[in-house]
Design a protein around this motif. Structure first.
Motif, PDB file in Angstrom:
ATOM      1  N   GLY A 126       0.496  -1.212  -0.135  1.00  0.00           N
ATOM      2  CA  GLY A 126       0.396  -0.156  -0.008  1.00  0.00           C
ATOM      3  C   GLY A 126       0.908   1.885   0.195  1.00  0.00           C
ATOM      4  N   GLN A 127       1.965   1.460   0.220  1.00  0.00           N
ATOM      5  CA  GLN A 127       2.969   2.277  -0.078  1.00  0.00           C
ATOM      6  C   GLN A 127       2.884   2.765  -1.362  1.00  0.00           C
ATOM      7  N   VAL A 128       2.953   4.273  -1.436  1.00  0.00           N
ATOM      8  CA  VAL A 128       2.851   5.568  -2.571  1.00  0.00           C
ATOM      9  C   VAL A 128       4.400   4.960  -3.143  1.00  0.00           C
ATOM     10  N   LEU A 129       4.568   4.309  -4.837  1.00  0.00           N
ATOM     11  CA  LEU A 129       5.597   4.797  -5.611  1.00  0.00           C
ATOM     12  C   LEU A 129       5.205   5.359  -6.290  1.00  0.00           C
ATOM     13  N   CYS A 130       4.294   5.948  -6.927  1.00  0.00           N
ATOM     14  CA  CYS A 130       4.195   7.112  -7.837  1.00  0.00           C
ATOM     15  C   CYS A 130       3.094   7.908  -7.629  1.00  0.00           C
ATOM     16  N   ARG A 131       3.119   9.436  -7.819  1.00  0.00           N
ATOM     17  CA  ARG A 131       1.777  10.405  -7.207  1.00  0.00           C
ATOM     18  C   ARG A 131       1.920  11.150  -8.415  1.00  0.00           C
ATOM     19  N   LEU A 132       0.715  11.281  -9.274  1.00  0.00           N
ATOM     20  CA  LEU A 132       0.111  11.651 -10.082  1.00  0.00           C
ATOM     21  C   LEU A 132      -0.448  13.415 -10.017  1.00  0.00           C
ATOM     22  N   ALA A 133      -0.274  14.548 -10.156  1.00  0.00           N
ATOM     23  CA  ALA A 133      -0.877  15.330  -9.951  1.00  0.00           C
ATOM     24  C   ALA A 133      -2.536  15.448 -10.198  1.00  0.00           C
ATOM     25  N   ALA A 156     -28.257   8.207  -7.460  1.00  0.00           N
ATOM     26  CA  ALA A 156     -26.955   8.758  -8.722  1.00  0.00           C
ATOM     27  C   ALA A 156     -25.985   9.011  -8.403  1.00  0.00           C
ATOM     28  N   ALA A 157     -27.032  10.619  -7.805  1.00  0.00           N
ATOM     29  CA  ALA A 157     -25.284  11.409  -6.474  1.00  0.00           C
ATOM     30  C   ALA A 157     -24.656  10.814  -5.996  1.00  0.00           C
ATOM     31  N   SER A 158     -25.146   9.260  -5.466  1.00  0.00           N
ATOM     32  CA  SER A 158     -24.005   8.753  -4.687  1.00  0.00           C
ATOM     33  C   SER A 158     -22.674   8.041  -5.139  1.00  0.00           C
ATOM     34  N   ALA A 159     -23.500   7.446  -6.474  1.00  0.00           N
ATOM     35  CA  ALA A 159     -22.703   6.610  -6.575  1.00  0.00           C
ATOM     36  C   ALA A 159     -22.215   7.412  -7.763  1.00  0.00           C
ATOM     37  N   GLY A 160     -22.159   9.012  -7.575  1.00  0.00           N
ATOM     38  CA  GLY A 160     -21.389   9.907  -8.635  1.00  0.00           C
ATOM     39  C   GLY A 160     -19.783  10.326  -7.383  1.00  0.00           C
ATOM     40  N   VAL A 161     -20.270  10.605  -6.386  1.00  0.00           N
ATOM     41  CA  VAL A 161     -19.392  10.599  -4.938  1.00  0.00           C
ATOM     42  C   VAL A 161     -18.551   9.708  -4.890  1.00  0.00           C
ATOM     43  N   ARG A 162     -19.261   8.451  -5.104  1.00  0.00           N
ATOM     44  CA  ARG A 162     -17.913   7.135  -4.896  1.00  0.00           C
ATOM     45  C   ARG A 162     -16.724   7.249  -6.292  1.00  0.00           C
ATOM     46  N   GLN A 163     -17.275   7.471  -7.578  1.00  0.00           N
ATOM     47  CA  GLN A 163     -16.717   7.663  -8.363  1.00  0.00           C
ATOM     48  C   GLN A 163     -15.436   8.454  -8.670  1.00  0.00           C
ATOM     49  N   ALA A 164     -15.777   9.249  -8.376  1.00  0.00           N
ATOM     50  CA  ALA A 164     -15.116  11.055  -7.813  1.00  0.00           C
ATOM     51  C   ALA A 164     -14.169  10.603  -6.788  1.00  0.00           C
ATOM     52  N   GLU A 165     -14.200   9.939  -5.874  1.00  0.00           N
ATOM     53  CA  GLU A 165     -13.458   9.151  -4.966  1.00  0.00           C
ATOM     54  C   GLU A 165     -12.676   8.570  -5.249  1.00  0.00           C
ATOM     55  N   ILE A 166     -12.486   7.573  -6.139  1.00  0.00           N
ATOM     56  CA  ILE A 166     -11.693   6.412  -6.696  1.00  0.00           C
ATOM     57  C   ILE A 166     -10.927   6.814  -7.909  1.00  0.00           C
ATOM     58  N   ALA A 167     -11.864   7.956  -8.522  1.00  0.00           N
ATOM     59  CA  ALA A 167     -10.670   9.006  -9.582  1.00  0.00           C
ATOM     60  C   ALA A 167     -10.007   9.567  -8.983  1.00  0.00           C
ATOM     61  N   LEU A 168      -9.794  10.092  -7.497  1.00  0.00           N
ATOM     62  CA  LEU A 168      -9.018  10.736  -6.939  1.00  0.00           C
ATOM     63  C   LEU A 168      -7.829  10.057  -6.072  1.00  0.00           C
ATOM     64  N   ALA A 169      -8.288   8.142  -5.742  1.00  0.00           N
ATOM     65  CA  ALA A 169      -7.413   7.891  -5.378  1.00  0.00           C
ATOM     66  C   ALA A 169      -6.314   7.077  -6.167  1.00  0.00           C
ATOM     67  N   GLN A 170      -7.166   7.449  -7.316  1.00  0.00           N
ATOM     68  CA  GLN A 170      -5.674   6.739  -8.639  1.00  0.00           C
ATOM     69  C   GLN A 170      -4.499   6.872  -8.553  1.00  0.00           C
ATOM     70  N   VAL A 171      -4.950   9.082  -8.658  1.00  0.00           N
ATOM     71  CA  VAL A 171      -3.393   9.411  -8.259  1.00  0.00           C
ATOM     72  C   VAL A 171      -1.981   8.686  -7.754  1.00  0.00           C
ATOM     73  N   ASN A 172      -2.940   7.758  -6.902  1.00  0.00           N
ATOM     74  CA  ASN A 172      -1.776   7.385  -6.256  1.00  0.00           C
ATOM     75  C   ASN A 172      -1.322   6.423  -6.691  1.00  0.00           C
ATOM     76  N   ILE A 173       0.159   5.967  -7.024  1.00  0.00           N
ATOM     77  CA  ILE A 173       0.076   4.568  -7.538  1.00  0.00           C
ATOM     78  C   ILE A 173       0.804   3.574  -6.361  1.00  0.00           C
ATOM     79  N   LYS A 174       0.507   2.792  -5.566  1.00  0.00           N
ATOM     80  CA  LYS A 174       0.796   1.895  -4.881  1.00  0.00           C
ATOM     81  C   LYS A 174       0.779   0.692  -4.873  1.00  0.00           C
ATOM     82  N   ALA A 175       1.942   0.515  -4.618  1.00  0.00           N
ATOM     83  CA  ALA A 175       2.699  -1.439  -3.721  1.00  0.00           C
ATOM     84  C   ALA A 175       1.600  -2.249  -3.614  1.00  0.00           C
ATOM     85  N   PRO A 176       1.531  -2.724  -4.674  1.00  0.00           N
ATOM     86  CA  PRO A 176       0.500  -4.706  -4.574  1.00  0.00           C
ATOM     87  C   PRO A 176       0.928  -5.655  -3.227  1.00  0.00           C
TER      88      PRO A 176
END
Length: 355
Positions: free
Chosen positions: A98-105, A153-173
């Motif tokens: 789970g440690q961050v290897l690369c972080r995107l803008a 639908a609004a709740s799903a939109g929040v979850r989608q935006a949270e995932i997109a933000l979390a994907q800027v952190n590329i982590k060790a599997p």
């Protein structure tokens, strides 16, 4: 006429010499036949040296040439597009799961999340109002259900935006070593492009290929040791033996796992594997006693009870400084150690015990 005494002495001596040669010539008539007979005996029964070799019960080891290998090797890739803003882990460093290897803008991802959360709060308020009006009879059930769908639908939109933000952190599997970094600060990564490679070396694998003649004697879970090029010997167990042979080499792939908690053993080192394959009768014989028969089989020659030469093909189990351990012999044998290359099977020999 009287013969002088000195002449008489000379005559006696000369007579004795003549008599000696006459007698010697008579006895030497049979000497060539005796020598020939002796030579014939020696040719028919050559002399060899032998030593008694006992049979002992010894563990069998299958020896395989192999190499160390990481248990897992994963190329960590980006799930979204963006510019690399940070690379917090040095290449070759140890990482936790789970440690961050690369972080995107972050870019507009945080704003998209804030917008989705605001829309969710608006839908929550609207749905509360619909439920209150429905209780008073001013809202139809279908309107309440539509409001709930909008809220979901609004709740799903929040979850989608949270995932997109979390994907800027590329982590060790998983925990391991960040063995190679492919992206630098400022690099643009598309979805699927590599940030770097993480390898797991605790536990560590030692892999090799076992011949088809020995594959049946190896079982999963069997104890094994690996001797590295550095001279270090590590212990582990067999975790995998393939059931399908390589069509080119007719060998079966084998994997041994061993602990490597300090990660001081690297991947890719040459190793000699000794895999336990049970135990059974064996004999320790000198390397020089091994010969080939007329069919090209490797074996040893020994003396039978009637003084004749016997041959038995053997299989070499292990080479040591004291000799080689072999199988294929039965019981105690009188092994020929000197002259084994100059006698034939079934030939009568004279035996002298080896010194």
């Amino acid at each position: 006429m009287r013969i002088k005494s000195q002449y008489l002495f000379v005559i006696v001596v000369m007579g004795a010499v003549v008599l000696y040669f006459v007698v010697r010539s008579l006895f030497s008539l049979g000497a060539p036949h005796t020598a020939q007979a002796k030579t014939a005996v020696q040719a028919g029964s050559p002399s060899v040296q032998a030593e008694l070799v006992p049979q002992v019960v010894r563990p069998y080891d299958v020896v395989i040439r192999g190499r160390t290998q990481a248990t897992r090797t994963v190329v960590v890739r980006s799930e979204t597009a963006g510019v690399v803003a940070e690379t917090p882990v040095l290449q070759g460093g140890f990482v936790r799961q789970g440690q961050v290897l690369c972080r995107l803008a972050v870019d507009a991802r945080q704003a998209a999340l804030d917008q989705a959360r605001a829309a969710l709060r608006s839908m929550q308020l609207a749905q509360q109002q619909n439920e209150q009006l429905a209780k008073q009879g001013f809202r139809a059930p279908t309107q309440v259900l539509q409001g709930q769908a909008n809220l979901d639908a609004a709740s799903a939109g929040v979850r989608q935006a949270e995932i997109a933000l979390a994907q800027v952190n590329i982590k060790a599997p998983f925990a391991g070593v960040f063995d190679h970094r492919d992206a630098e600060v400022g690099s643009y990564l598309s979805p699927g492009q590599s940030c770097g490679t993480v390898i797991e070396i605790d536990p560590l694998l030692v892999v090799g290929d076992v011949p088809e003649t020995q594959a049946a004697s190896i079982r999963v879970g069997a104890p094994a040791t690996a001797r590295l090029v550095s001279g270090e010997t590590l212990s582990g167990r067999i975790r995998y033996v393939s059931h399908d042979a390589d069509p080119q080499t007719r060998t079966y792939h084998l994997e041994m796992t061993l602990p490597n908690p300090r990660a001081d053993v690297r991947s890719g080192l040459s190793a000699e594997m000794h895999v336990g394959a049970g135990s059974g009768p064996a004999h320790l014989v000198p390397v020089s006693s091994l010969v080939l028969d007329s069919a090209g089989r490797q074996g040893v020659r020994y003396v039978l009870a009637d003084g004749r030469v016997g041959f038995s093909p053997v299989t070499v189990l292990e080479e040591t400084k004291d000799g080689v351990w072999v199988t294929g012999l039965s019981g105690q044998v009188e092994l020929i150690t000197v002259g084994q290359s100059y006698v034939a099977d079934g030939q009568k020999v004279r035996v002298a015990l080896a010194r």
